[in-house]
Design an enzyme around this catalytic site. Structure first.
Site, short mmCIF file in Angstrom:
data_model
loop_
_atom_site.label_atom_id
_atom_site.label_comp_id
_atom_site.label_asym_id
_atom_site.label_seq_id
_atom_site.Cartn_x
_atom_site.Cartn_y
_atom_site.Cartn_z
N ARG A 1 -3.09 -11.73 3.72
CA ARG A 1 -4.42 -11.35 3.19
C ARG A 1 -4.55 -11.82 1.74
NH1 ARG A 1 -7.91 -7.81 4.43
NH2 ARG A 1 -9.17 -9.62 3.96
N TYR B 1 -0.67 -9.74 0.67
CA TYR B 1 0.35 -9.17 1.56
C TYR B 1 0.26 -9.81 2.94
CZ TYR B 1 -3.54 -6.08 3.02
OH TYR B 1 -4.74 -5.57 3.46
N TYR C 1 0.84 -1.20 0.00
CA TYR C 1 0.00 0.00 0.00
C TYR C 1 0.87 1.24 0.00
CZ TYR C 1 -4.28 -2.57 1.25
OH TYR C 1 -5.36 -3.40 1.25
N HIS D 1 -7.35 -8.43 -2.64
CA HIS D 1 -8.65 -7.80 -2.43
C HIS D 1 -8.61 -6.33 -2.78
CE1 HIS D 1 -6.48 -7.13 1.36
NE2 HIS D 1 -7.15 -5.99 1.43
N HIS E 1 -10.63 -2.81 -1.54
CA HIS E 1 -11.54 -2.22 -0.56
C HIS E 1 -12.57 -1.35 -1.27
CE1 HIS E 1 -9.13 -3.20 3.09
NE2 HIS E 1 -8.13 -3.16 2.25
#
Ligand code: FE2
Lengths: 235, 188
Positions: free
Chosen positions: A155, A145, A106, A158, A160
């Site tokens: 995770r 990640y 991120y 995905h 969000h």
């Protein structure tokens, strides 16, 4: 009270507040029962976004942060329809998205995962549904990640999502997953959803939405809480 | 301004709600980008933009505490108010203030149907699989607060958890997710 009950979170589908396998819930989930509230004007309305001027590239994450080249990764296009619990379309509602880059990193300063940032990818964007509740955006497929929930926790891939609908009770924040991801089985955030709801969070690969020589197509339809499709007079 | 709640009671629901998931720790650059100093225009901020000279501007400020009374640095708060005159939707994250405050500047809502004035807050954070709704009432509205049907439906010992205290220049509203002072959250 009946109006209230019809619009509540469906406990057969939604995660509970406390889910021990997701350890952050232990100190952050409300511990006392929620108070039932008869809706007032405030709860029967919500923000409208028709005056917002979205940027021309807001719905294209492959282009909205280019500095010196194209972002690295697999280009995808995500389509979907936003409806209420009666299946009525939710037109002109804002969808905001944010995600990791193709390497699973991120942009957010707090993310210290040792994977490369992409100078040409911010990983956030937004779009509005059209008059029939349909939306579309372009992005790069996000990478998996690691996170600190438990030993060797990862995770699944995905994106969000944040959505509004037309009352504050239809507010939804969720995550879109990808079909066939082997990490879903081990992910407590996904597994916290009741069995009846889990499939609804997995997008479907769709060859018809796939753009030749450009981007793989995925479909992710969304059902917001509530029954009332007509925006209230709240301006 | 007539309001008509058009719910057809004879029709059953046909669609299953999309499940909620946590906002996670990394919303800042997407949902509150300008506040967190990222290069992406924010659509939603923490200050009302309606200019009405007859209105009473207020600041609502507070922190959010977890079950061990530590302030939460990665929560996002949204504010929604609609008293039929002024409407405001705001958003702020607790990650940019050194003490993890959230702060909103808005116009004090008016009483609707003799109920005490309030604003709604929606709380999102890592560790919340579903967001939480609460209300902010105001400590200087004693008369209306005392006769308010929602406040009176709350056990007396918990009522104060949703009444913001008027301090110098602002209303202080701290949110406790758990424990003795746990904030009243509503099913909305
Ligand atoms: Fe994430």
């Amino acid at each position: 009270m009946s109006d209230l009950m019809e619009n509540s979170f469906d406990i057969e589908v939604q995660p509970s507040h406390l889910y021990l396998a997701y350890t952050s819930t232990i100190l952050r989930a409300p511990s006392k029962p929620l108070l039932l509230l008869k809706k007032s004007l405030t709860e029967k309305t919500g923000p409208l976004f028709e005056d917002f001027n979205l940027g021309i590239l807001d719905n294209d994450l492959t282009k909205n942060a280019i500095k010196n080249g194209e972002p690295i990764g697999e280009r995808i296009v995500v389509h979907g329809k936003v409806v209420n619990e009666k299946g009525q379309p939710m037109p002109h509602t804002l969808i905001e998205i944010w995600q990791a880059n193709a390497a699973g990193r991120y942009v957010h300063k707090v993310d210290q995962h040792d994977a490369p940032l992409d100078p040409n990818f911010l990983g956030t964007g937004r779009c509005m549904t059209d008059s029939e509740g349909n939306y579309r955006f372009y992005t790069i497929k996000p990478g998996a990640y690691p996170w600190g929930n438990h030993h060797n926790a990862w995770r699944p891939n995905h994106i969000h999502f944040s959505l509004f609908g037309n009352e504050i009770s239809s507010r939804l924040i969720t995550q879109m997953y990808f079909p066939g991801d082997p990490l879903l089985e081990y992910d407590p955030i996904y597994q916290a959803v009741k069995a009846k709801g889990r499939e609804l969070l997995i997008s479907k690969f769709d060859l018809n939405l796939t753009e030749p020589d450009f981007a793989l197509g995925y479909r992710f339809d969304i059902v917001l809480r509530g029954h009332n499709a007509t925006p209230f007079e709240n301006r | 301004m007539p309001l008509h709640l058009k719910i057809d009671k004879t029709m059953n629901t046909t669609k299953t709600q999309t499940p909620s998931q946590t906002v996670g720790p990394y919303f800042g650059y997407g949902l509150t980008s300008e506040q967190y100093l990222y290069d992406f225009k924010s659509l939603i901020t923490n200050k009302i933009t309606i200019l009405d000279s007859n209105s009473d501007y207020i600041t609502i400020k507070g922190k959010i505490f977890d079950g061990e009374n530590n302030p939460i640095s990665d929560a996002m708060i949204e504010l929604w108010q609609n008293d039929g005159h002024n409407r405001f939707f705001g958003r702020f994250g607790t990650g940019t203030d050194a003490e993890n405050h959230f702060v909103f500047q808005t116009i004090k809502p008016k009483s609707v149907e003799n109920q005490a004035p309030f604003v709604t807050l929606i709380v999102f954070m890592r560790g919340q699989l579903i967001h939480s709704y609460t209300r902010v009432y105001f400590s200087d509205e004693e008369v209306l607060n005392a006769q308010d049907t929602v406040l009176n439906a709350i056990p007396a010992e918990r009522r104060n958890t949703i009444i913001a205290q008027k301090k110098a220049g602002c209303y202080e509203f701290n949110i406790y997710m758990q424990g003795e002072n746990e904030t009243v959250f509503f099913a909305v």
